[in-house]
Every structure is written in C-alpha cells, then in structure tokens.
Design a protein around this motif. Structure first.
Motif, PDB file in Angstrom:
ATOM      1  N   GLY A 186       0.806  -1.211   0.000  1.00 36.69           N
ATOM      2  CA  GLY A 186       0.000   0.000   0.000  1.00 36.69           C
ATOM      3  C   GLY A 186       0.841   1.262   0.000  1.00 36.69           C
ATOM      4  N   LEU A 187       1.877   1.260   0.825  1.00 36.68           N
ATOM      5  CA  LEU A 187       2.757   2.424   0.881  1.00 36.68           C
ATOM      6  C   LEU A 187       3.495   2.620  -0.438  1.00 36.68           C
ATOM      7  N   THR A 188       3.895   1.518  -1.068  1.00 34.78           N
ATOM      8  CA  THR A 188       4.595   1.606  -2.348  1.00 34.78           C
ATOM      9  C   THR A 188       3.686   2.177  -3.430  1.00 34.78           C
ATOM     10  N   LEU A 189       2.419   1.782  -3.431  1.00 35.97           N
ATOM     11  CA  LEU A 189       1.476   2.301  -4.416  1.00 35.97           C
ATOM     12  C   LEU A 189       1.232   3.793  -4.218  1.00 35.97           C
ATOM     13  N   VAL A 190       1.211   4.219  -2.957  1.00 38.08           N
ATOM     14  CA  VAL A 190       0.959   5.630  -2.655  1.00 38.08           C
ATOM     15  C   VAL A 190       2.204   6.485  -2.871  1.00 38.08           C
ATOM     16  N   MET A 191       3.356   6.006  -2.414  1.00 37.84           N
ATOM     17  CA  MET A 191       4.579   6.814  -2.415  1.00 37.84           C
ATOM     18  C   MET A 191       5.499   6.535  -3.600  1.00 37.84           C
ATOM     19  N   GLY A 192       5.317   5.381  -4.248  1.00 37.42           N
ATOM     20  CA  GLY A 192       6.201   5.010  -5.331  1.00 37.42           C
ATOM     21  C   GLY A 192       7.498   4.422  -4.803  1.00 37.42           C
ATOM     22  N   THR A 193       8.242   3.774  -5.684  1.00 35.78           N
ATOM     23  CA  THR A 193       9.492   3.139  -5.283  1.00 35.78           C
ATOM     24  C   THR A 193      10.499   4.149  -4.760  1.00 35.78           C
ATOM     25  N   ALA A 194      10.563   5.323  -5.411  1.00 27.01           N
ATOM     26  CA  ALA A 194      11.516   6.356  -4.991  1.00 27.01           C
ATOM     27  C   ALA A 194      11.196   6.865  -3.590  1.00 27.01           C
ATOM     28  N   GLY A 195       9.904   7.065  -3.321  1.00 23.92           N
ATOM     29  CA  GLY A 195       9.509   7.549  -1.999  1.00 23.92           C
ATOM     30  C   GLY A 195       9.790   6.530  -0.919  1.00 23.92           C
ATOM     31  N   MET A 196       9.567   5.244  -1.225  1.00 23.32           N
ATOM     32  CA  MET A 196       9.871   4.197  -0.249  1.00 23.32           C
ATOM     33  C   MET A 196      11.370   4.118   0.001  1.00 23.32           C
ATOM     34  N   ALA A 197      12.156   4.238  -1.052  1.00 17.37           N
ATOM     35  CA  ALA A 197      13.609   4.165  -0.896  1.00 17.37           C
ATOM     36  C   ALA A 197      14.133   5.355  -0.109  1.00 17.37           C
ATOM     37  N   ASP A 198      13.464   6.498  -0.209  1.00 18.00           N
ATOM     38  CA  ASP A 198      13.921   7.710   0.474  1.00 18.00           C
ATOM     39  C   ASP A 198      13.644   7.645   1.977  1.00 18.00           C
ATOM     40  N   TRP A 199      12.369   7.603   2.346  1.00 23.14           N
ATOM     41  CA  TRP A 199      12.031   7.560   3.777  1.00 23.14           C
ATOM     42  C   TRP A 199      10.790   6.710   4.089  1.00 23.14           C
ATOM     43  N   GLY A 200      10.047   6.302   3.067  1.00 23.12           N
ATOM     44  CA  GLY A 200       8.824   5.539   3.303  1.00 23.12           C
ATOM     45  C   GLY A 200       9.051   4.193   3.958  1.00 23.12           C
ATOM     46  N   TRP A 201      10.253   3.637   3.796  1.00 18.51           N
ATOM     47  CA  TRP A 201      10.551   2.333   4.407  1.00 18.51           C
ATOM     48  C   TRP A 201      10.468   2.376   5.922  1.00 18.51           C
ATOM     49  N   ARG A 202      10.550   3.569   6.512  1.00 15.07           N
ATOM     50  CA  ARG A 202      10.493   3.694   7.975  1.00 15.07           C
ATOM     51  C   ARG A 202       9.088   3.474   8.534  1.00 15.07           C
ATOM     52  N   ILE A 203       8.074   3.805   7.761  1.00 19.52           N
ATOM     53  CA  ILE A 203       6.703   3.814   8.271  1.00 19.52           C
ATOM     54  C   ILE A 203       6.256   2.457   8.818  1.00 19.52           C
ATOM     55  N   PRO A 204       6.450   1.334   8.085  1.00 21.21           N
ATOM     56  CA  PRO A 204       6.005   0.043   8.634  1.00 21.21           C
ATOM     57  C   PRO A 204       6.651  -0.296   9.978  1.00 21.21           C
ATOM     58  N   PHE A 205       7.908   0.105  10.171  1.00 20.09           N
ATOM     59  CA  PHE A 205       8.575  -0.160  11.447  1.00 20.09           C
ATOM     60  C   PHE A 205       7.986   0.702  12.570  1.00 20.09           C
ATOM     61  N   ILE A 206       7.690   1.950  12.261  1.00 19.70           N
ATOM     62  CA  ILE A 206       7.123   2.846  13.274  1.00 19.70           C
ATOM     63  C   ILE A 206       5.736   2.374  13.699  1.00 19.70           C
ATOM     64  N   LEU A 207       4.972   1.823  12.750  1.00 17.81           N
ATOM     65  CA  LEU A 207       3.636   1.310  13.072  1.00 17.81           C
ATOM     66  C   LEU A 207       3.680   0.146  14.056  1.00 17.81           C
ATOM     67  N   ALA A 208       4.847  -0.456  14.228  1.00 14.03           N
ATOM     68  CA  ALA A 208       4.972  -1.593  15.143  1.00 14.03           C
ATOM     69  C   ALA A 208       4.627  -1.207  16.581  1.00 14.03           C
TER      70      ALA A 208
END
Length: 519
Positions: A186-208
């Motif tokens: 879902g995050l990848t669809l919203v933010m795109g690969t570039a956005g996930m590579a930049d800082w979006g990858w942090r969100i799933p961990f923070i949701l923990a």
C-alpha cells in the motif's frame, strides 16, 4: 497449591466430538493476534531488505548490499536460541502468559527503534551497529514467542483437536506476513518506489509500536493456560525444565529435523521467494509483493485443512506428504521461474507455498507434543529455535550466495531440498506412541487433587463436568453417586471461600449443562 479455574483442563468427550469452548476460542484469538503483530514486525524487515541495504550499507555493490541486509536478517535468528534458553524455562516456571507479553514488548520496541534509526549517512558506522543490536533484540524476543505461544495454544485446545488449535500459531504467523506485505504494498502504491527508498521504508517499522500496544492489551486479558494451572495445582513444576528437556535426546533430534524444515521452507517461501521473483528474475518489487500476498492467502487455507487432516490420520502421515512433495517440486519450481512471465512466477510461488503449508499443518502441533507439559515450553523453544537459527534464518542468505557463486538461479532450491530430506528422515523415525505426550497423566493427577480437596465429592464437578464442556454444579448426593439422586440436583453443601467464584459461575451454567447432558 493454586485454585482450579474455569479454564482448567477437562477429559475428552466420550463421543470423541471435542469442541472449542468460548473461553478456548478467546484464548487462541488472543495468542494469535499477538503473534500476528510479532511476525508483521519480522516480515517488514525481509520485504524492505533492498532499501535497508541502501541506507545502512551504502558503500557496497548492490548484490553485497542485499547480502549484508539478509545477513542482519539471519542475525536475529542466531539470537533466538539465546532467547529460548532464557524465556522457554521461564514459561515453564512462572507461566506462559507473562512470557508471551514480554516477547511481544521486546519485538515491538525493537522494530520501532529500527523505524527511527539514523542511517549510515547521518551517523556512519554506528548505524549498522545499532541495526544489528535491534535485530538481535528482535531475535531474542522471538526466541520465547514461538515456543511459548505454541505451548499456550496446545494447552488451550481439546486433546482430540490440538492440530486445529495449534495451527493458529502458523496461521497468525502467515497473517503477520500478509499484514506486513500489504502495508509495504500500500505504501509503495501511494509513495512510489523512490519515496519508499527515500524515507517511506520507515513507516512500517514505526507502526509496530501502536500495533504492539494493541497486542499487549489483548494478551493481558487472557488467562493462563489450563495445563500450567494444573501443574501448579498438582505441584508438578520442575526447577530445571531446560536440563530435563535436554535429557530427552531422541525427541530433541526429531524436533531438530522437523523444526529445520518448518523454519527454512517457510522463510524461503515468504522472505526469499519475493526477492527471487522481483530482483533475481526482474519482475519488479510490485509483482513480488502481490505474489507474496496471494501465496499467503492460499497457504492459510491449506494449513488449516492439513491441521484438521493431522487430527484425523495422525501427524506423521501429513509430515511425510508435505516434506516429500517439497523435495519433488522445489528444484523444478525454481528452475522454471526465469522462463515464465509474472503470472507464471506467481503460480509457482503459490505451489511452493501450498506444499510447505501441508507440512506446517502438522509440524507446529507435533513439536509441542514431543514434550510433557512441565518442560514443554523449554523443549519446544530450544528444539525449534536452534534449527531455526542454524538453517532457517540463513536461508535467504544461502540462496543468494549460491546463485552468486554458481551463476545458476535454480541453485537457490538446493539448500531447502536438503533440509526437506532431513525432515523426511525425522518424520520417518518418529514413533507417536513412544515420542508424543497428550497430558492425560497430568489430567488424572489433577482430578485426584480435586477429589482430595473435596473428600465428600460435593464440589468435584465444579471444575470438570460430565459433558466435558465448561463447568456444572453437582451436589453432594449426586456427585457421590447416591442411588435415586439426579446428578446436578444434589443437596446443600458448604462452599469453601476460595471456590465461591467458581460455584457462582457454575450455578449460572447449570441449566445449560443439564440441557446438553440430555441431548
């Protein structure tokens, strides 16, 4: 000596139709939800391995970045045996419930820490060091989760349906994988690969963190397992559960082989296979995530069906079918993926997931049945986590390494096929009558304690009723079997203060118990 409770164990029904009571379903749900959250945390790391490699090992080549990221993934598995040595015996001494709460807290906090961790660009070499420390904490906590959680579920399940009861530890694990994968998708669809590579990858961990708080609350509300309460009532707890479990060397060897397949095949299918499809074969991250989701959904259905099957035909048959099938199809499946389009690759992924699911439908429960209740959490935790650390955690790394060294993409299957052969050997030497425990002796001792505490028999059925479902309130005459007296009608009795709550609950249920007895 502890007071028996409403959830105290009961003998199997005479007609063989054991069923899950409301209390049992609630306890299994509580354990499952917590386990789902824990494996969500574990999954997001594996799915986001490419991005983590870029941020914490930026000076390496892309292939080395991926290897380094998976190496840290495997490190958490090396911490699991340590966690099992600490938390497994603790679950046998103080209870399953407090250990499950501790395990959930540790893994949620570690995942949140990864989410807010500065990268190599910000703090240099301290970044990968801190990443390793947090992953170690995750592994330490997980070392107590799976064994204690499986034990908890086994002890809350009717004896004739333990396969179906314990399989929810695997289903909830797969649900955690799906939750983590869906979150990243879902995050990848919203933010795109570039956005996930930049800082979006942090969100799933923070949701923990908020997810962990939900799991913590749910686990606080469930009761301790029935068998542990029985052990307290009969004073059968042991001071050295780890030492006693190690003395059962035949059972340990069997669980090593079964546990190795259980962990290695699972993480190969749900952690490495998405990378194999998306990166190695170039179908892209989006296709890999979709493949993992679909495979997870199919696997849940297969796992449940296999568990029910194992309750009917026995664990050994299901283990042999699952491991044997995987040995036969693994290499052809990996070899054909490079020749297929995206949909074909997804189909192969589903096939591999289904074969692993058959095996896991029986492996989860049989690992708990290899040890008696007083050392079950210790034996299962250590017996599973050692092979999980040695074989399972390193599966993605070994698969990537084999491809890099041989240049043969299908070589990724060789490792897991060898582990599946080991599982076949373990399942073959398994003797259910010799190696498995159903807690019937503990239940018999518990009933003797109840009879001793109520010497006139008046309150014996406050804990265990004739229907085998919840409790009833037999009086002195009925419980004692006086001719002409209807069981349950009884005569007035003096109720010990410590049993007043139990009797009050029993009286509320007595009409239901009578109706069921007449059915």
């Amino acid at each position: 000596m502890s007071t028996p409770t409403r959830n105290s164990p009961r003998p199997p029904r005479a007609d063989g139709k054991d069923r899950f009571t409301r209390d049992q379903r609630r306890a299994l749900l509580g354990a499952s939800v917590g386990n789902t959250i824990e494996f969500y945390d574990f999954t997001v790391y594996g799915v986001l391995a490419v991005y983590i490699g870029q941020h914490f090992f930026p000076e390496a080549e892309p292939s080395v970045q991926l290897l380094s990221s998976f190496a840290v993934f495997g490190l958490a598995f090396l911490a699991r045996p340590i966690g099992s040595i600490i938390l497994g015996p603790l679950a046998d001494r103080i209870g399953r419930k407090p250990v499950l709460i501790m395990a959930l807290s540790g893994i949620a906090l570690a995942s949140f820490g990864i989410g807010i961790l500065p990268t190599y660009e910000t703090i240099g070499i301290l970044a990968p060091i801190a990443l390793v420390a947090l992953r170690f904490l995750q592994g330490l906590s997980a070392g107590g989760e799976y064994g204690s959680g499986s034990t908890f579920m086994a002890e809350y399940s009717p004896r004739g349906r333990r396969g179906l009861g314990v399989v929810w530890i695997v289903v909830s694990t797969t649900a955690g994988v799906l939750l983590g994968t869906l979150t990243v998708t879902g995050l990848t669809l919203v933010m795109g690969t570039a956005g996930m590579a930049d800082w979006g990858w942090r969100i799933p961990f923070i949701l923990a963190l908020p997810l962990g708080l939900i799991g913590w609350y749910i686990r606080q509300k469930i009761d301790e397992s029935p068998e542990f309460q029985m052990m307290e009532a009969t004073e059968q707890k042991t001071k050295s559960p780890l030492t006693e479990s190690l003395k059962m060397w035949q059972n340990m060897l069997i669980i090593f082989g079964i546990g190795a397949m259980h962990a290695t095949a699972y993480y190969s299918v749900f952690t490495y296979m998405p990378t194999y499809i998306g990166v190695v074969n170039g179908h892209g991250q989006e296709i890999a995530l979709v493949s993992n989701i679909v495979t997870g959904l199919v696997s849940i259905g297969v796992i449940i069906a296999a568990a029910v099957w194992s309750d009917r035909v026995g664990r050994k048959t299901v283990l042999l079918v699952g491991a044997g099938t995987y040995v036969l199809i693994a290499w052809p499946a990996y070899a054909i993926v490079p020749m297929l389009n995206a949909w074909g690759a997804i189909g192969v992924h589903i096939l591999l997931g289904a074969s692993v699911a058959v095996f896991m439908g029986a492996s989860a429960v049989i690992m708990t049945e290899l040890f008696p209740a007083k050392i079950r959490a210790s034996g299962m935790s250590l017996g599973y986590n050692i092979p999980a650390a040695v074989f399972g955690g390193g599966a993605p790394f070994v698969a990537t390494f084999l491809i890099a060294q041989t240049g043969i993409t299908s070589s990724a299957a060789w490792y897991v096929m060898a582990i599946a052969v080991l599982a076949l050997v373990s399942a073959t030497v398994l003797n259910p009558k010799k190696h498995l425990y159903d807690d019937s002796e503990l239940a018999e001792e518990y009933e003797k304690v109840i009879a001793e505490e109520q010497s006139d028999g008046s309150l014996q059925h406050v804990v265990v009723d004739a229907d085998g479902d919840r409790v009833s309130a037999d009086g002195a005459a009925g419980a004692a079997g006086v001719p002409g007296t209807e069981a349950g009608a009884g005569s007035p009795v003096d109720v010990p203060p410590r049993l007043e709550a139990e009797v009050e609950q029993a009286l509320e249920d007595v009409d239901v118990s009578r109706r069921r007895a007449l059915d």
